[in-house]
Scaffold this motif. Sequence first.
Motif, PDB file in Angstrom:
ATOM      1  N   ASP A  75      39.993  41.130  30.296  1.00 57.84           N
ATOM      2  CA  ASP A  75      39.418  41.169  31.653  1.00 57.84           C
ATOM      3  C   ASP A  75      40.527  41.030  32.694  1.00 57.84           C
ATOM      4  O   ASP A  75      41.462  40.241  32.513  1.00 57.84           O
ATOM      5  N   PRO A  76      40.403  41.762  33.815  1.00 60.10           N
ATOM      6  CA  PRO A  76      41.414  41.611  34.865  1.00 60.10           C
ATOM      7  C   PRO A  76      41.256  40.278  35.606  1.00 60.10           C
ATOM      8  O   PRO A  76      40.161  39.711  35.633  1.00 60.10           O
ATOM      9  N   THR A  77      42.339  39.828  36.220  1.00 61.73           N
ATOM     10  CA  THR A  77      42.280  38.647  37.079  1.00 61.73           C
ATOM     11  C   THR A  77      41.604  39.022  38.400  1.00 61.73           C
ATOM     12  O   THR A  77      40.807  38.263  38.947  1.00 61.73           O
ATOM     13  N   SER A  78      41.936  40.212  38.903  1.00 63.30           N
ATOM     14  CA  SER A  78      41.278  40.743  40.103  1.00 63.30           C
ATOM     15  C   SER A  78      41.493  42.247  40.142  1.00 63.30           C
ATOM     16  O   SER A  78      42.241  42.803  39.339  1.00 63.30           O
ATOM     17  N   GLY A  79      40.813  42.889  41.114  1.00 62.42           N
ATOM     18  CA  GLY A  79      40.892  44.345  41.212  1.00 62.42           C
ATOM     19  C   GLY A  79      39.702  44.995  40.537  1.00 62.42           C
ATOM     20  O   GLY A  79      38.850  44.311  39.954  1.00 62.42           O
TER      21      GLY A  79
END
Length: 338
Positions: A75-79
């Motif tokens: 999973d991405p941290t953000s974006g």
Amino acid sequence: MSIDKNDVILEIKDLKKHFAPHQSLAQTLTGKNRKVVKAVDGISFAIRRGEIFGLIGESGSGKTTTGKLVMKLIDPTSGTIEFNGEDVTKTDKERTKAYRRQVQMIFQDPYASMNPRFKIKDVLEEPLIIHKIPGGHVEHEEMIVKALTEVKLNPPEEFMGRYPHMLSGGQRQRVATARTLILNPLMLVADEPVSMIDLSTRAEILHMMKDVQRDLGLTYLYITHDLSTARYFTDRIAVMYLGRIVEMGDADDVIDHPLHPYTKALIDAVPEPETGKVDVIKELPISGEIPSPANIPPGCRFHTRCPYAKPECSAEAEPELIDVGNGHYQACRRYKEI
Ligand code: SF4
């Protein structure tokens, strides 16, 4: 030259993947925090339907982590990640499974991704069973024959009865490609798909992958450290350095007219064709190793290795990726002077 939104199959916006380091009890008690590893640190790009898009960089650039983010293996941290106009950044288990049917991955080591006790027929039937593709034994066998024919393993019936260890590296990568095609995907993510194959077979496999892409209208995200195959194989490329994209554009344009000093160094490292050596990034004509993604230099993150660096390169804010025309982007503030 901006990309028409209707042509886009995959759009990545300001994607970040930061790994929190493991804290030992002693570190927790003493309050000494280890630094966050910024493997991918704010990248944006869009891939057109039917395009081969290359992500290029040396080890530690963040390209493989980007591939894992696109595959939703992490999973991405953000974006955000948009596929076919749908935000797929956060999806439930069912939707993730459906997404992975449309976006398949070809791994670097095809042997490691196959059960050695399975015959090739079983290797290819496995995804049909996992994804509950309707049809009995006969229908599945027809799909397997079709997929093996697409990757030019002929006659397919002969290969179906073999075990992975009975195939050459190139034949195994053809089987790995057939296994992705059997699910009729829209896009393939190929991470260094030929780096473990004999030099003499690499061009043949890339040629096969290109034929498949053209025949089936697929889109590829091709991840590699090897600029010489990227030139032959891709339509556009993005060059990554320490978690960021530093240059992006049409492959020919970027390779023939590089603007960023890092891209120039990569191109200078490409050997003469007669040597046949393709492992280019180990011998960059720039000093030092790529810094740790847990310790990113301030300002332009390339300044510790850049032969053109000036004091302002480390003192000022990090340069943004800017469009310099014809869809060619670069992130060096001094690119006109060098
Ligand atoms: Fe080199 Fe400075 Fe350009 Fe960064 S901004 S690539 S350090 S010249």
